[in-house]
Scaffold this motif. Sequence first.
Motif, PDB file in Angstrom:
ATOM      1  N   HIS A 119       0.825  -1.228   0.000  1.00  0.00           N
ATOM      2  CA  HIS A 119       0.000   0.000   0.000  1.00  0.00           C
ATOM      3  C   HIS A 119       0.852   1.267   0.000  1.00  0.00           C
ATOM      4  O   HIS A 119       0.357   2.340  -0.292  1.00  0.00           O
ATOM      5  N   ARG A 126       4.561  -1.533  -7.117  1.00  0.00           N
ATOM      6  CA  ARG A 126       3.802  -2.716  -6.669  1.00  0.00           C
ATOM      7  C   ARG A 126       3.910  -3.835  -7.692  1.00  0.00           C
ATOM      8  O   ARG A 126       4.181  -4.981  -7.361  1.00  0.00           O
ATOM      9  N   ASP A 145      -2.372  -7.124   3.473  1.00  0.00           N
ATOM     10  CA  ASP A 145      -2.442  -5.657   3.479  1.00  0.00           C
ATOM     11  C   ASP A 145      -3.818  -5.234   3.994  1.00  0.00           C
ATOM     12  O   ASP A 145      -4.598  -6.069   4.450  1.00  0.00           O
ATOM     13  N   PHE A 175      -3.828   2.123  -4.617  1.00  0.00           N
ATOM     14  CA  PHE A 175      -3.870   0.857  -3.872  1.00  0.00           C
ATOM     15  C   PHE A 175      -5.309   0.500  -3.518  1.00  0.00           C
ATOM     16  O   PHE A 175      -5.766  -0.617  -3.711  1.00  0.00           O
ATOM     17  N   MET A 180      -6.794  -6.371  -4.855  1.00  0.00           N
ATOM     18  CA  MET A 180      -5.487  -7.030  -4.732  1.00  0.00           C
ATOM     19  C   MET A 180      -5.445  -8.351  -5.524  1.00  0.00           C
ATOM     20  O   MET A 180      -4.431  -8.675  -6.150  1.00  0.00           O
ATOM     21  N   ARG A 183      -4.486  -7.820  -8.997  1.00  0.00           N
ATOM     22  CA  ARG A 183      -3.049  -7.516  -9.108  1.00  0.00           C
ATOM     23  C   ARG A 183      -2.200  -8.775  -9.026  1.00  0.00           C
ATOM     24  O   ARG A 183      -1.236  -8.946  -9.765  1.00  0.00           O
ATOM     25  N   TRP A 203      -3.935 -12.790   1.406  1.00  0.00           N
ATOM     26  CA  TRP A 203      -4.197 -13.446   0.120  1.00  0.00           C
ATOM     27  C   TRP A 203      -3.181 -14.585  -0.056  1.00  0.00           C
ATOM     28  O   TRP A 203      -2.023 -14.338  -0.421  1.00  0.00           O
TER      29      TRP A 203
END
Length: 209
Positions: A119, A126, A145, A175, A180, A183, A203
């Motif tokens: 983040h 990232r 996160d 972010f 996520m 990503r 995750w």
Amino acid sequence: MSRPGQIRFLSRAAPLYDPVVRMMGFPRLWRALTRHAGAGPEVRCLDVCTGTGGTALAVADAGAPVVGIDLASGMLREAERKARESSLGGRVRLVRMDARRLAFRDASFPLVTCTMALHEMSERERDTVLGEVRRVASERVLVADYRVPRTPGRSLLFRAVHAFEYLESDDFAGFAAREMSERLEAADLRVETPFDAGAYRIWPCRVSS
Ligand SMILES: C[S@@+](CC[C@H](N)C(=O)[O-])C[C@H]1O[C@@H](n2cnc3c(N)ncnc32)[C@H](O)[C@@H]1O
């Protein structure tokens, strides 16, 4: 704050880091992630952006040999002190290294962890860091996160509570805007079922074969 400025700030503020994040519930997150990681003596772990070593030491306490890397020397010094004082020093190696350019061979760690660091970065950083994480992992990756709420009311509250992150991070809005899981999948990681530990989300991922 610029990236080098942010790292310098973290380095200087390192002795205050643990008291602050303890209040924010990080230790619960480190323990939850470690339980799920299945860490043990056979599982060599790389903890990327290790900071003061919260995750690295929890994983080492479960028996795993761990390498923790970070750019902020002050944070690494705190991690080293904690490793010594908890007698886990023999199992934890701490190295100053940029997560954008990990000096490890492809698939050299069965387990790679990265907690509460993404983040703070720009979207580009990232993606680069996740690409490196994917490259050096051979089996599992666990990323943790903030859990970003998606309902309008809660989302507003989240933004208010985390106002400091909008100042400190390179791209907190970016972010918070992107899922996520998306990503991680883009980095060629197979996301399993995410789960929560307090205000945070973990995750767990498999490295796609
Ligand atoms: C908020 S701290 C999280 C530390 C720890 N993982 C935890 O769970 O408490 C983020 C850490 O990421 C490190 N960091 C940020 N960008 C980095 C990079 N490109 N390479 C290595 N470390 C980085 C910072 O120095 C900082 O120690």
